[in-house]
Structure formats: C-alpha cells, structure tokens
Design a protein around this motif. Structure first.
Motif, PDB file in Angstrom:
ATOM      1  N   ALA A 108       9.388  -1.971   9.055  1.00  0.00           N
ATOM      2  CA  ALA A 108       9.337  -0.517   9.203  1.00  0.00           C
ATOM      3  C   ALA A 108       8.068   0.031   8.575  1.00  0.00           C
ATOM      4  N   LEU A 109       7.616   1.113   9.149  1.00  0.00           N
ATOM      5  CA  LEU A 109       6.514   1.897   8.604  1.00  0.00           C
ATOM      6  C   LEU A 109       7.049   3.309   8.427  1.00  0.00           C
ATOM      7  N   THR A 110       7.127   3.747   7.182  1.00  0.00           N
ATOM      8  CA  THR A 110       7.597   5.088   6.884  1.00  0.00           C
ATOM      9  C   THR A 110       6.401   6.004   6.714  1.00  0.00           C
ATOM     10  N   ASN A 111       6.487   7.177   7.314  1.00  0.00           N
ATOM     11  CA  ASN A 111       5.387   8.125   7.315  1.00  0.00           C
ATOM     12  C   ASN A 111       5.561   9.144   6.197  1.00  0.00           C
ATOM     13  N   ASN A 112       4.558   9.222   5.316  1.00  0.00           N
ATOM     14  CA  ASN A 112       4.501  10.304   4.343  1.00  0.00           C
ATOM     15  C   ASN A 112       3.528  11.332   4.895  1.00  0.00           C
ATOM     16  N   GLN A 113       4.034  12.290   5.646  1.00  0.00           N
ATOM     17  CA  GLN A 113       3.197  13.224   6.393  1.00  0.00           C
ATOM     18  C   GLN A 113       2.349  14.133   5.513  1.00  0.00           C
ATOM     19  N   ASN A 114       2.754  14.327   4.278  1.00  0.00           N
ATOM     20  CA  ASN A 114       1.986  15.213   3.397  1.00  0.00           C
ATOM     21  C   ASN A 114       0.575  14.700   3.136  1.00  0.00           C
ATOM     22  N   VAL A 115       0.420  13.384   3.086  1.00  0.00           N
ATOM     23  CA  VAL A 115      -0.887  12.810   2.760  1.00  0.00           C
ATOM     24  C   VAL A 115      -1.365  11.791   3.788  1.00  0.00           C
ATOM     25  N   GLU A 166      -2.180  -2.530  11.737  1.00  0.00           N
ATOM     26  CA  GLU A 166      -3.001  -2.101  12.871  1.00  0.00           C
ATOM     27  C   GLU A 166      -2.402  -0.853  13.517  1.00  0.00           C
ATOM     28  N   PHE A 167      -1.103  -0.865  13.727  1.00  0.00           N
ATOM     29  CA  PHE A 167      -0.398   0.278  14.293  1.00  0.00           C
ATOM     30  C   PHE A 167      -0.629   1.524  13.429  1.00  0.00           C
ATOM     31  N   ALA A 168      -0.510   1.368  12.112  1.00  0.00           N
ATOM     32  CA  ALA A 168      -0.675   2.496  11.181  1.00  0.00           C
ATOM     33  C   ALA A 168      -2.087   3.061  11.230  1.00  0.00           C
ATOM     34  N   PHE A 169      -3.080   2.185  11.207  1.00  0.00           N
ATOM     35  CA  PHE A 169      -4.465   2.648  11.110  1.00  0.00           C
ATOM     36  C   PHE A 169      -5.073   3.018  12.465  1.00  0.00           C
ATOM     37  N   ILE A 170      -4.732   2.286  13.513  1.00  0.00           N
ATOM     38  CA  ILE A 170      -5.349   2.532  14.819  1.00  0.00           C
ATOM     39  C   ILE A 170      -4.556   3.569  15.618  1.00  0.00           C
ATOM     40  N   GLU A 171      -3.254   3.374  15.732  1.00  0.00           N
ATOM     41  CA  GLU A 171      -2.436   4.272  16.555  1.00  0.00           C
ATOM     42  C   GLU A 171      -2.066   5.560  15.826  1.00  0.00           C
ATOM     43  N   LYS A 172      -1.721   5.461  14.561  1.00  0.00           N
ATOM     44  CA  LYS A 172      -1.239   6.617  13.808  1.00  0.00           C
ATOM     45  C   LYS A 172      -2.319   7.237  12.923  1.00  0.00           C
ATOM     46  N   GLN A 173      -3.463   6.595  12.813  1.00  0.00           N
ATOM     47  CA  GLN A 173      -4.599   7.123  12.051  1.00  0.00           C
ATOM     48  C   GLN A 173      -4.250   7.434  10.588  1.00  0.00           C
ATOM     49  N   TYR A 174      -3.469   6.565   9.976  1.00  0.00           N
ATOM     50  CA  TYR A 174      -3.141   6.741   8.567  1.00  0.00           C
ATOM     51  C   TYR A 174      -4.379   6.503   7.707  1.00  0.00           C
ATOM     52  N   ASN A 188      -0.135   8.942   4.677  1.00  0.00           N
ATOM     53  CA  ASN A 188       0.014   7.578   4.192  1.00  0.00           C
ATOM     54  C   ASN A 188       1.335   7.018   4.697  1.00  0.00           C
ATOM     55  N   GLY A 189       1.477   5.708   4.632  1.00  0.00           N
ATOM     56  CA  GLY A 189       2.727   5.101   5.041  1.00  0.00           C
ATOM     57  C   GLY A 189       3.099   3.927   4.177  1.00  0.00           C
ATOM     58  N   GLU A 190       4.374   3.590   4.204  1.00  0.00           N
ATOM     59  CA  GLU A 190       4.878   2.434   3.465  1.00  0.00           C
ATOM     60  C   GLU A 190       5.423   1.405   4.442  1.00  0.00           C
ATOM     61  N   ILE A 191       5.061   0.159   4.214  1.00  0.00           N
ATOM     62  CA  ILE A 191       5.623  -0.950   4.983  1.00  0.00           C
ATOM     63  C   ILE A 191       6.785  -1.551   4.192  1.00  0.00           C
ATOM     64  N   ALA A 192       7.879  -1.810   4.891  1.00  0.00           N
ATOM     65  CA  ALA A 192       9.014  -2.529   4.318  1.00  0.00           C
ATOM     66  C   ALA A 192       9.520  -3.492   5.385  1.00  0.00           C
ATOM     67  N   TYR A 193      10.020  -4.625   4.965  1.00  0.00           N
ATOM     68  CA  TYR A 193      10.462  -5.629   5.931  1.00  0.00           C
ATOM     69  C   TYR A 193      11.503  -6.545   5.324  1.00  0.00           C
ATOM     70  N   GLY A 232      -1.608  -1.659  -2.063  1.00  0.00           N
ATOM     71  CA  GLY A 232      -2.052  -0.686  -1.075  1.00  0.00           C
ATOM     72  C   GLY A 232      -3.345  -1.118  -0.412  1.00  0.00           C
ATOM     73  N   ILE A 233      -3.624  -0.483   0.714  1.00  0.00           N
ATOM     74  CA  ILE A 233      -4.873  -0.722   1.438  1.00  0.00           C
ATOM     75  C   ILE A 233      -5.249   0.576   2.164  1.00  0.00           C
ATOM     76  N   PHE A 234      -6.536   0.901   2.119  1.00  0.00           N
ATOM     77  CA  PHE A 234      -7.052   2.058   2.827  1.00  0.00           C
ATOM     78  C   PHE A 234      -7.561   1.627   4.196  1.00  0.00           C
ATOM     79  N   LYS A 235      -7.596   2.574   5.101  1.00  0.00           N
ATOM     80  CA  LYS A 235      -8.069   2.289   6.458  1.00  0.00           C
ATOM     81  C   LYS A 235      -9.467   1.680   6.436  1.00  0.00           C
ATOM     82  N   HIS A 236     -10.362   2.233   5.613  1.00  0.00           N
ATOM     83  CA  HIS A 236     -11.745   1.713   5.589  1.00  0.00           C
ATOM     84  C   HIS A 236     -11.830   0.307   5.009  1.00  0.00           C
ATOM     85  N   GLU A 237     -10.796  -0.152   4.326  1.00  0.00           N
ATOM     86  CA  GLU A 237     -10.778  -1.511   3.791  1.00  0.00           C
ATOM     87  C   GLU A 237     -10.224  -2.513   4.807  1.00  0.00           C
ATOM     88  N   ALA A 238      -9.632  -2.022   5.864  1.00  0.00           N
ATOM     89  CA  ALA A 238      -8.930  -2.879   6.817  1.00  0.00           C
ATOM     90  C   ALA A 238      -9.739  -3.105   8.095  1.00  0.00           C
TER      91      ALA A 238
END
Length: 187
Positions: A87-94, A122-130, A96-101, A176-182
């Motif tokens: 799962a990827l949970t969306n924290n819409q305020n900032v 990839e889904f978080a950073f490319i599709e959802k632009q986290y 960001n998202g959390e992965i859990a599995y 954690g990981i930022f989009k620019h690091e991935a």
C-alpha cells in the motif's frame, strides 16, 4: 513498471499489482492468519478471519478513487497466485506517502516485497508526483528493513519504544527517499 490507469494495476517483470477483489478474501485470510506475520506488522489482527479480509478489501476502491490510499494485491504475473499486499498511503498535506507491505510467510525470501516496493516508488514519484516516500519497520524485523534499503531509502531515525506489540514496546525504524534521490527508478 507499467501502470495501467484503467485497470488500476502495475505490472513488473514478475508481478502484477492489482486491486483486491472479494474473491481474494479466502487467500488473504489464509496468508494473514499467521502468527509470524502478525508479530511483524503494526495493524494486522490475529487470529485473522474471513470477515477481517472482507472488511479490509471493502474500502480499497473508494480509497484509491479518492487518492487516499492505494492498496494492491501482490500477485504472480503468470499464475495469478496471491503473495501479499502493498500500500501507498497519501499524506495530501505535504504530498508525501508511506509504503507498507506484507508477504505471506511461505513466500518470504523470493524478492516479491522488494520488486513490489520498487514499483510502488515509481508509481508514487512518476504517476502521483510525490515529493517524498517513507517506510517504517519494527527493529525486531530486520528483513523488512533490508527490503526498504534495497529500494534506496535512507535511514532517518528510530522512534524508541514507540508502539506496544504483545505487551512489549517496539522501536520503529524510519526510512525515507525524496523524488530527486530516486532517479535510478527511471532507468
């Protein structure tokens, strides 16, 4: 990773991540009714019933459509066998998202969690632009930490004795990981 927006699914080399269906409830119950899985997860009940599975699956489509939580079944791309969930949970305020599995115990050690987690990044950073994605695990579950490290996340800290599990306190290790690091994800 190939994301199919219409199907709400992600295809990897070996896996198909797709929404859970009611017909998965029996397999979910079989995999989750496992003490070794329970002791390594924050929210999974034990014993785990078919009602637990059905109740959990019921909210997935609505959460997905509302951009709140993206919960996927981890399945074999060829056979359709269910291995676990991610799962990827969306924290819409900032943004960001959390992965859990979780992966069923009989499938541990096959790389399914790592392959699924990489595709969710990839889904978080490319599709959802986290902007950032994080994950956490119990310090007593270093195998989960290895999955997180393999997908490039950096350790950010430990919340010591932060949660209670089976009448004892557990440390939560955060990564954690930022989009620019991935950038490696796009290769």
């Amino acid at each position: 990773m190939i994301y199919c927006k219409n199907e709400k699914s992600i295809e990897t080399d070996n896996l198909l991540l797709r929404l859970f269906k009611e017909s998965d409830a029996e397999d979910v119950c079989h995999l989750c009714n496992n003490y070794n899985l329970y002791k390594n997860t924050l929210y999974l009940p034990y014993p785990y019933s078919i009602e637990d599975a059905l109740s959990w699956i019921k909210s997935h489509l609505e959460n997905f459509n509302n951009n709140k939580k993206f919960e996927f079944a981890i399945t074999d791309k060829i056979t359709g066998n269910l291995y676990g969930a991610i799962a990827l949970t969306n924290n819409q305020n900032v943004n960001n998202g959390e992965i859990a599995y979780w992966v069923g115990e009989k499938y541990w050690g096959n790389g399914y969690a790592t392959e699924a987690a990489k595709s969710i990044l990839e889904f978080a950073f490319i599709e959802k632009q986290y902007h950032k994605v994080f994950a956490r695990h119990f310090s007593s579950n270093p195998a989960s930490g290895k999955v997180i490290q393999k997908i490039g996340m950096k350790k950010e800290g430990v919340l010591r004795e932060h949660v209670m599990k089976e009448n004892r306190y557990e440390d939560l290790v955060y990564y954690g990981i930022f989009k620019h690091e991935a950038n490696y994800l796009c290769n």
